[in-house]
Design a protein around this motif. Structure first.
Motif, short mmCIF file in Angstrom:
data_model
loop_
_atom_site.label_atom_id
_atom_site.label_comp_id
_atom_site.label_asym_id
_atom_site.label_seq_id
_atom_site.Cartn_x
_atom_site.Cartn_y
_atom_site.Cartn_z
N HIS A 84 9.61 37.80 -19.04
CA HIS A 84 10.61 38.00 -20.03
C HIS A 84 11.95 38.82 -19.62
O HIS A 84 12.71 39.36 -20.41
N GLN A 85 12.24 38.83 -18.16
CA GLN A 85 13.32 39.41 -17.68
C GLN A 85 14.62 38.92 -18.31
O GLN A 85 14.78 37.57 -18.65
N ARG A 86 15.45 39.69 -18.41
CA ARG A 86 16.82 39.30 -19.17
C ARG A 86 17.56 38.37 -18.24
O ARG A 86 17.73 38.87 -16.87
N GLN A 87 18.38 37.48 -18.28
CA GLN A 87 18.90 36.56 -17.60
C GLN A 87 20.33 36.80 -17.86
O GLN A 87 21.11 35.87 -18.43
N LEU A 88 21.14 37.80 -17.02
CA LEU A 88 22.31 38.30 -17.44
C LEU A 88 23.10 38.00 -16.06
O LEU A 88 24.24 38.69 -16.09
N PRO A 90 33.27 39.45 -8.96
CA PRO A 90 32.59 39.55 -10.68
C PRO A 90 31.87 38.48 -10.82
O PRO A 90 30.98 38.96 -11.60
N GLU A 91 32.06 37.37 -10.23
CA GLU A 91 31.21 36.15 -10.81
C GLU A 91 29.42 36.43 -10.04
O GLU A 91 28.93 35.73 -10.53
N ALA A 92 29.44 37.42 -9.29
CA ALA A 92 28.11 37.59 -8.59
C ALA A 92 27.60 38.80 -9.26
O ALA A 92 25.98 39.04 -9.00
N GLY A 147 21.07 44.06 -15.04
CA GLY A 147 19.73 43.66 -14.08
C GLY A 147 19.88 44.03 -12.87
O GLY A 147 20.70 44.80 -12.54
N GLY A 148 18.85 43.58 -11.91
CA GLY A 148 18.94 43.58 -10.59
C GLY A 148 18.32 45.04 -10.26
O GLY A 148 17.60 45.59 -10.98
N ARG A 149 18.35 45.39 -8.95
CA ARG A 149 17.64 46.57 -8.46
C ARG A 149 18.05 47.89 -8.98
O ARG A 149 17.08 48.59 -9.37
N ALA A 150 19.64 48.01 -9.56
CA ALA A 150 19.88 49.24 -9.94
C ALA A 150 19.15 49.54 -11.62
O ALA A 150 18.41 50.69 -11.72
N ALA A 151 18.90 48.54 -12.21
CA ALA A 151 18.40 48.55 -13.71
C ALA A 151 16.65 48.83 -13.21
O ALA A 151 16.14 49.48 -14.04
N THR A 152 16.17 48.24 -12.20
CA THR A 152 14.97 48.45 -11.72
C THR A 152 14.56 49.91 -11.60
O THR A 152 13.55 50.54 -12.03
N VAL A 153 15.45 50.42 -10.54
CA VAL A 153 14.99 51.79 -10.21
C VAL A 153 15.49 52.91 -11.55
O VAL A 153 14.64 53.78 -11.57
N ARG A 206 23.76 49.40 -18.86
CA ARG A 206 25.31 49.27 -18.75
C ARG A 206 25.40 49.34 -17.00
O ARG A 206 26.46 49.90 -16.63
N LEU A 207 24.29 49.13 -16.37
CA LEU A 207 24.55 48.94 -14.94
C LEU A 207 24.53 47.69 -14.37
O LEU A 207 24.28 46.69 -15.17
N SER A 208 25.32 47.34 -13.25
CA SER A 208 25.32 46.05 -12.74
C SER A 208 24.39 45.91 -11.70
O SER A 208 23.98 47.09 -10.91
N ALA A 209 23.98 44.72 -11.23
CA ALA A 209 23.07 44.54 -10.14
C ALA A 209 23.49 45.32 -8.88
O ALA A 209 22.61 45.72 -7.98
N LEU A 210 24.96 45.42 -8.76
CA LEU A 210 25.40 45.95 -7.51
C LEU A 210 26.10 47.30 -7.78
O LEU A 210 27.04 47.76 -7.19
N PHE A 211 25.31 48.00 -8.61
CA PHE A 211 25.59 49.34 -8.82
C PHE A 211 25.70 50.14 -7.47
O PHE A 211 24.62 49.88 -6.79
#
Length: 754
Positions: free
Chosen positions: A566-570, A655-657, A662-668, A708-713
């Protein structure tokens, strides 16, 4: 260290240009429009474009709005809209909607300026509303100061050092071993237990033997000192590192070839025979020679591959991004960059197997032993020596193998623009290889991928001397010349003093809060017991990690996407209309952006015909079949799908990527929140006063709030100031507003489902 700046008013709206010590304003232009996002809307910010002898800077009329965001990961030296002159890759002009490369003297000046940077940023400046004379000055100035050949003494590095002499500085070493003294080399010999078979020598003090070698280095103990001065240091086996079993990694530069002189050739042959006899007899036993000049990559291979690879990320506008979407995999394959990374890791594994399993010494050969030797020897040490996986140890490794090893940073990065050729990013290739290890084994490293990213950026910041010389001799020689013209020697900064670039809060993002420190053995515990699970910086989290299957935890830490279904598809817009004729990577596979982008389908692209030989395959498979000892040998997965794109470095400006929330930043972030809760509960159980936990005191507060994080934080954040959505309208509406993201934050990880 505090960087003092001079302030100069450059607009009527009191926007100031901050100048570093020694920095001079060269030219400027007003009423320049910088596009926020280069697309059909042509939205932007008006301001002033300036060029100094250090950087190109844009001073927007409403930049103050950006400074209020407390979560910005700010560099104190380089601002968000600053480009150091050394970071400029290509300059383009737009004439009547046609894009052309700019160089030399121009007869006609463009209406739009596009700057591609070596850190893969792309800047668009509209000059239509700027006075003609100002356009001529700023465009000509930028072209000249970024493209014209330079003299070493004219680098801003020296202007800054001369002007900053009186400013207070912290200890530049910051506990990093610099290897510029005999004591440093002796310390390294003792640390690796190599002092029995090897000795540190000072025969090259004052660079009397060879300007290419450092003043001090280590050689086999039986080697006569008179041999060291023959052939200007060529043909001398130099010690790199000693393994726990007594075997060592050595490197040697090839003797110069002079086939026309038979006498000299015979002399060289006799000399080499003597060297080989010395290092083949006890206590050295067997030495395996690995010729990197003939059996491995060439510098041309690396240059060509990276030149193609970087074009995938230098995106001018959204239209170009989507147009190239359908060709993503073919373009990635044709660059060969990921295959080169795989070959480097495979070569390092081969060397590791010789040292660890076969118990033989390895001698690396290369023409000057300063490119591929640096790369391979460093990777071997990162894999085999846990000290090199700490930040101080890693920095010391770079000092030893790259700086003192004579890697030609000045030439390879083309800092002086002495040739029309593109840079040969050997050091960046090394960092990319290390990133693969960090990505696959996060708890084994004291530093983060953000650390590696800012280290790669520092290659182009000319206030640090670390990456702006070809050899220690060149640096010392310039220092002596400056002392002749000044009352005291220049204080050249080293990049390892991170306080120059970042505030303490930002520096916390360079340190891995999930790093597994070496556990302290209890009295009843055997010294040789293998450590199998993460404990964190607080040393009490092995029980927490045991809640999850080992494979799941390892995948979650490394990819940031291996969460429940159920991970968010953002990530990016979902374009699943049956009528859509396109089947592009980003359009059809957005559910698993990071998995796919970073390699899940790349196995189809990489030619894996270069298989591991039987002994190496057995060694490789055997290691991967056992639990990981984060303080022992560390091997990467090198199968096609496992070699991935370093997303944070290469995609952070697109920006499009982005995957918002989500991504690793949200995981950590989620891991830290759960570990913080475990720590609080543990404190209650132990009846300790709250606040004595060691781990989360070090965890960066910037990681709080994963929605409020991006995957590339931390390079790409969910900005709070108004901006045009980077997703198509349909996709953006489906996501909801920022508050909705925050409300759904808890859906990202539900421990009840684990």
């Amino acid at each position: 260290m505090e960087i003092h700046t001079n302030e100069k008013e450059v607009t009527e709206k009191e926007v100031t240009l901050h100048l570093l010590p020694g920095e001079q304003l060269l030219c400027e232009a007003s009423t320049v429009l910088k596009y926020v996002q280069e697309d059909s809307c042509q939205r932007g910010i008006y301001g002033k474009l300036v060029c100094t002898d250090f950087k190109i800077a844009f001073l927007g009329d409403d930049d103050s709005a950006l400074d209020n965001d407390e979560t910005q990961f700010k560099n104190k030296v380089i601002g968000e809209n600053d480009i150091t002159l050394h970071c400029v890759d290509q300059i383009y002009g737009v004439f009547d909607e046609k894009k052309k490369t700019l160089f030399g003297q121009l007869k006609k000046y463009p209406e739009k300026l596009i700057i591609h940077c070596k850190d893969l940023r792309v800047f668009h400046f509209c000059l239509r509303y700027t006075k003609e004379e100002e356009v001529k000055r700023i465009v000509s100035g930028i072209i000249h100061h970024t493209q014209a050949p330079k003299l070493l003494k004219r680098l801003f590095l020296f202007s800054y050092a001369a002007a900053a002499q009186n400013h207070a500085a912290t200890d530049p070493r910051n506990h990093t071993v610099m290897f510029d003294t005999l004591k440093d080399w002796c310390w390294e010999l003792e640390r690796t237990k190599g002092s029995v078979k090897y000795k540190a020598v000072s025969v090259n003090e004052g660079y009397k033997v060879c300007e290419r070698l450092p003043a001090y280095f280590v050689v086999p103990t039986p080697l006569p000192e008179e041999d060291l001065s023959r052939f200007q240091g060529h043909g001398i086996p130099l010690w790199c590192w000693s393994c726990h079993n007594g075997c060592a990694l050595l490197k040697m530069s090839a003797l110069p070839k002079k086939e026309q002189d038979d006498g000299l050739s015979q002399m060289q042959k006799s000399f080499l025979d003597g060297i080989y006899k010395t290092i083949h007899r006890p206590p050295y036993e067997i030495v395996k020679t690995e010729d990197l000049s003939s059996n491995f990559l060439s510098l041309q291979d690396i240059q060509t591959a990276y030149s193609k690879f970087k074009q995938l990320f230098l995106i001018d506008n959204s239209t170009e991004f989507w147009d190239t979407d359908i060709k993503w995999f073919s373009l990635l394959e044709s660059s060969s960059w990921l295959d080169i990374i795989r070959r480097c890791l495979k070569k390092a594994i081969e060397i590791t197997e010789c040292l660890e399993a076969q118990n033989v010494n390895v001698l690396l050969l290369e023409e000057n032993a300063s490119d591929l030797c640096c790369l391979v020897s460093s990777l071997v040490q990162v894999m085999m020596d846990p000290h090199c996986r700490t930040r101080i140890g890693f920095q010391s490794l770079v000092q030893k193998e790259w700086i003192m090893g004579g890697h030609s940073f000045l030439d390879r990065c083309n800092h002086l623009r002495q040739s029309d050729k593109e840079e040969v990013p050997v050091f960046l290739l090394f960092l990319d290889c290390v990133w693969q290890l960090v990505h696959q084994h996060p708890p084994a490293f004291d530093f983060t991928e953000t650390y590696l990213t800012v280290l790669s950026d520092s290659l182009y910041i000319p206030i640090f001397s670390t990456f702006f010389f070809n050899s220690p001799h060149q640096k010392d020689n310039v220092g002596r010349e400056s002392q002749d013209t000044q009352s005291k020697p220049l204080n050249l900064l080293t990049v390892w003093d991170w306080s120059v670039q970042f505030e303490p809060k930002a520096q916390m993002l360079l340190k891995n809060p999930l790093y597994v420190e070496k556990p302290k053995l209890d009295k009843g515990q055997r010294k040789g017991m293998r450590f199998k699970g993460p404990q964190g910086r607080g040393g009490r989290f092995s029980s927490w990690f045991s809640l999850f299957p080992a494979s799941w935890t390892r995948t979650a830490l490394s990819s940031g996407t291996a969460w429940p279904e159920h991970q968010r598809q953002l990530s990016l817009p979902l374009t699943q209309s049956k009528s859509s004729p396109k089947r592009g990577f980003f359009r059809e596979e957005t559910d698993h952006l990071i998995k796919n982008l970073l390699g899940k389908r790349i196995s189809k692209l990489i030619n894996s015909s270069d298989e591991l030989h039987d002994n190496l395959r057995e060694f490789y498979d055997s290691w991967h079949s056992k639990p990981t000892d984060y303080h022992g040998l560390l091997l990467p997965h090198i199968e096609g799908p496992e070699i991935k794109v370093w997303a944070q470095r290469y995609l952070r400006w697109i920006p499009e990527a982005q995957i918002l929330g989500g991504g690793r930043a949200a995981t950590v972030s989620k891991l830290l929140e759960m570990m913080e809760e475990v720590e609080r509960l543990q404190e209650k159980i132990d009846a300790r006063p709250h606040g004595q936990g060691a781990l989360l005191a070090e965890a960066p507060l910037l990681l709080r709030g994963s929605a409020r994080l991006s995957a590339l934080f931390p390079f790409a954040l969910l900005q709070r100031h108004p901006s045009k959505p980077v997703l198509p309208t349909s996709g953006w509406k489906a996501l909801g507003d920022e508050e909705d993201l925050a409300k759904r934050e808890d859906e990202f990880v539900d421990l009840g489902d684990v």
